[in-house]
Design a protein around this motif. Sequence first.
Motif, short mmCIF file in Angstrom:
data_model
loop_
_atom_site.label_atom_id
_atom_site.label_comp_id
_atom_site.label_asym_id
_atom_site.label_seq_id
_atom_site.Cartn_x
_atom_site.Cartn_y
_atom_site.Cartn_z
N ARG A 114 1.45 0.00 -11.34
CA ARG A 114 2.60 -0.90 -11.17
C ARG A 114 3.72 -0.23 -10.39
N ALA A 115 3.95 1.06 -10.63
CA ALA A 115 4.99 1.81 -9.92
C ALA A 115 4.72 3.29 -10.07
N GLN A 116 5.22 4.06 -9.12
CA GLN A 116 5.01 5.51 -9.16
C GLN A 116 6.12 6.20 -8.38
N ALA A 117 6.53 7.36 -8.85
CA ALA A 117 7.56 8.13 -8.15
C ALA A 117 7.26 9.62 -8.31
N MET A 118 7.63 10.35 -7.28
CA MET A 118 7.48 11.81 -7.31
C MET A 118 8.80 12.43 -6.88
N THR A 119 9.22 13.46 -7.59
CA THR A 119 10.48 14.14 -7.30
C THR A 119 10.26 15.65 -7.28
N HIS A 137 3.56 11.07 -17.34
CA HIS A 137 4.51 12.08 -16.86
C HIS A 137 3.77 13.39 -16.71
N ASN A 138 3.77 13.94 -15.50
CA ASN A 138 3.07 15.19 -15.21
C ASN A 138 4.02 16.09 -14.42
N LEU A 139 4.26 17.28 -14.95
CA LEU A 139 5.30 18.17 -14.43
C LEU A 139 4.70 19.48 -13.95
N GLY A 140 5.17 19.95 -12.80
CA GLY A 140 4.82 21.28 -12.32
C GLY A 140 6.08 22.04 -11.96
N LEU A 141 6.23 23.22 -12.50
CA LEU A 141 7.42 24.02 -12.18
C LEU A 141 7.31 24.54 -10.75
N GLY A 142 8.46 24.60 -10.12
CA GLY A 142 8.50 25.19 -8.79
C GLY A 142 9.00 24.31 -7.65
N VAL A 201 5.72 10.56 -12.07
CA VAL A 201 5.73 9.57 -13.14
C VAL A 201 5.04 8.32 -12.62
N THR A 202 4.10 7.80 -13.38
CA THR A 202 3.29 6.65 -12.96
C THR A 202 3.28 5.61 -14.07
N LEU A 203 3.46 4.35 -13.69
CA LEU A 203 3.38 3.24 -14.64
C LEU A 203 2.13 2.42 -14.34
N TYR A 204 1.30 2.24 -15.36
CA TYR A 204 0.08 1.46 -15.23
C TYR A 204 0.21 0.15 -16.00
#
Length: 399
Positions: free
Chosen positions: A243-248, A378-383, A388-391
Amino acid sequence: MNRKVLVAGVGMIPFTKPGASAPYPQMAAEATRLALQDAGLDFAQVQQAYVGYVYADSTAGQRALYEVGMSGIPVINVNNNCSTGSTALFLARQAVESGAAECVLALGFEQMSPGALGAVFKDRPSPFDRFDQTTDELVGHAEIPLALRYFGGAGLAHMQQFGTQLSTFAKIRAKASRHAANNPLALFRTVVSEEDVLNAPVMWPGVMTRLMACPPTCGAAAALLCSEAFAARQGLRGAVRIRAQAMTTDGPETFESRDMRELVGFSMARRAASRVYEAAGIGPADVDVVELHDCFAHNELITYEALGLCPVGGAEAFVVDGDNTYGGRVVTNPSGGLLSKGHPLGATGLAQCTELVQQLRGRAGARQVEGARLALQHNLGLGGACVVTLYEAPDRSAA
């Protein structure tokens, strides 16, 4: 870029301890075949592949997929630390949404070594040098492994500001074990109590015990994404929609705030979640089930607030009141999360995707969240990077 993107199939193999797995090409190929089987598709129908891993040589993605078929398609290798799997998913979604391809594979795998994570290339600047310097200045404890200092330090900052108790992190770990008991793909399925967690070997006095940290593991997971038109032509039914997805990535606050919670991505996650909610026209209260990045119990607690599942400073009450599990406001990590399932870095994001797709299909068995229609990942990687993805659940009457 407004075409609907569907998850046509998912596949995941059980995660194992380092040294107990098959070599990475076999793991990755098995996960890919499971996703193809789940979708009812042939590898020849896949037009692009995004393959994520952290600890492998260049073009390991090609080596893995040669086990499935040598079709000559573009294979893009992805490395974004612990958010690698969901970064591959992000790129695959963009390819389908833009019209560049109709059917795309996102694959993640990891063949890890025992023990704490460490640098591989020691003859050049580390991407974590500023993180390490800030951590040294804020929490010290140079004798403790860095990942533990990062996330333990973030938990300690929450404890110092809001009076959060160590027992609250233990409650999160105990909840994870209860959920994992119903997941045949979880590495650790033994139920542990809050007391068991508190009595585990101490890794940082007053801050963390061993059971509050996820284990390094080996494994693989995959997802097949396609356009709505492709699904219609192939007669695919019951596909879950992204439905929606964002990457920061990191903003100035990561270092300038002098706050360990920011160092481990609090605002990065909050921005990504806010963009997803806005794009979907919903709020966090509309979400039924969440798979979030619980590499440490401390990060799960902090992420509740970053995703807006509770107010800032309200995470302890959220846990104590049972709002993070079945019968509460939103079920978090029904799979058991990284704490119980394990964390093969490149595979984690796609394992989360696999769990949520099965939840929205109503096929999660004893861990099914009743009536789940919207699922957040929610999936996080340091660095750093955060995805974040909405299904959204399919129309089950058409499944």
